[in-house]
Design a protein around this motif. Structure first.
Motif, PDB file in Angstrom:
ATOM      1  N   TRP A 139       0.979  -1.399  -0.123  1.00 22.08           N
ATOM      2  CA  TRP A 139       0.032   0.010  -0.110  1.00 22.08           C
ATOM      3  C   TRP A 139       0.747   1.248  -0.072  1.00 22.08           C
ATOM      4  N   PHE A 194      -0.265   4.339  -2.515  1.00 30.73           N
ATOM      5  CA  PHE A 194      -0.422   5.765  -2.116  1.00 30.73           C
ATOM      6  C   PHE A 194       0.600   6.772  -2.278  1.00 30.73           C
ATOM      7  N   PHE A 228      -0.405   9.980  -4.633  1.00 34.18           N
ATOM      8  CA  PHE A 228      -0.127  11.483  -4.141  1.00 34.18           C
ATOM      9  C   PHE A 228       0.957  12.304  -4.570  1.00 34.18           C
ATOM     10  N   SER A 264       2.421  12.772   0.246  1.00 31.03           N
ATOM     11  CA  SER A 264       3.297  11.636  -0.473  1.00 31.03           C
ATOM     12  C   SER A 264       4.592  11.307   0.114  1.00 31.03           C
ATOM     13  N   PRO A 309       3.787   7.803   2.732  1.00 32.61           N
ATOM     14  CA  PRO A 309       4.017   6.313   2.467  1.00 32.61           C
ATOM     15  C   PRO A 309       5.629   6.466   2.070  1.00 32.61           C
TER      16      PRO A 309
END
Length: 173
Positions: free
Chosen positions: A56, A60, A64, A164, A167
């Motif tokens: 994930w 993500f 982003f 961003s 993650p």
């Protein structure tokens, strides 16, 4: 309002719009610095982007990052619109051209009527002020709107770039 007061008003409006342009262009320095900082931040994030096997955080990060980059591109577009206008600002001709116009084009038509020549020449100058103030006000209004949009997209880009990073940080630790 008599002619002298009207002439004075139009002259003030013309020079007000010239001054307004300078103030608007000076407002571009902060967004330019933020754009430069965001560009280097994008480069850093891209050089260490999460790989696809991280799960994930990978998804993500790219969502982003891509949204941030789109808002960055829009910010650049509005920066260009604010900096470089398609409709050029209107400025008075240089004094030598005005005097040449007066001597070569107008004087022969007025022969010995100096007062008529002066009155007509004042009308020509008044027309320059009216056209200049009108065109420059329109351009400055568009420039103001572009700067407003630029500020919004730079702020959105900064928020999305920071999102961003979350993650990115999770995947790298």
């Amino acid at each position: 309002m008599d002619d002298k007061a009207r002439f004075s008003l139009y002259e003030k409006l013309y020079f007000h719009e010239i001054d307004r342009k300078e103030k608007l262009l000076s407002r571009l320095s902060m967004p330019l610095a933020m754009i430069a900082g965001l560009l280097s931040f994008f480069g850093y994030l891209l050089s260490k982007a999460p790989v696809s096997d991280t799960g994930w955080p990978y998804v993500f990060f790219w969502v982003f990052y891509d949204c941030a980059f789109i808002s960055f591109a829009l910010a650049l577009w509005y920066f260009r619109k604010a900096w470089i206008r398609g409709n050029f600002d209107y400025v008075l001709p240089v004094l030598s051209r005005l005097e040449d116009h007066r001597e070569r084009e107008l004087k022969p038509h007025f022969q010995s009527d100096v007062e008529g020549l002066d009155a007509y020449f004042e009308t020509v100058i008044l027309d320059y002020y009216v056209r200049g103030a009108t065109i420059n006000a329109t351009n400055n209004d568009e420039r103001t709107n572009a700067i407003d949009q630029l500020s919004k997209f730079v702020a959105l880009c900064a928020v999305l770039a920071m999102l961003s990073f979350i993650p990115f940080f999770i995947a790298s630790h």
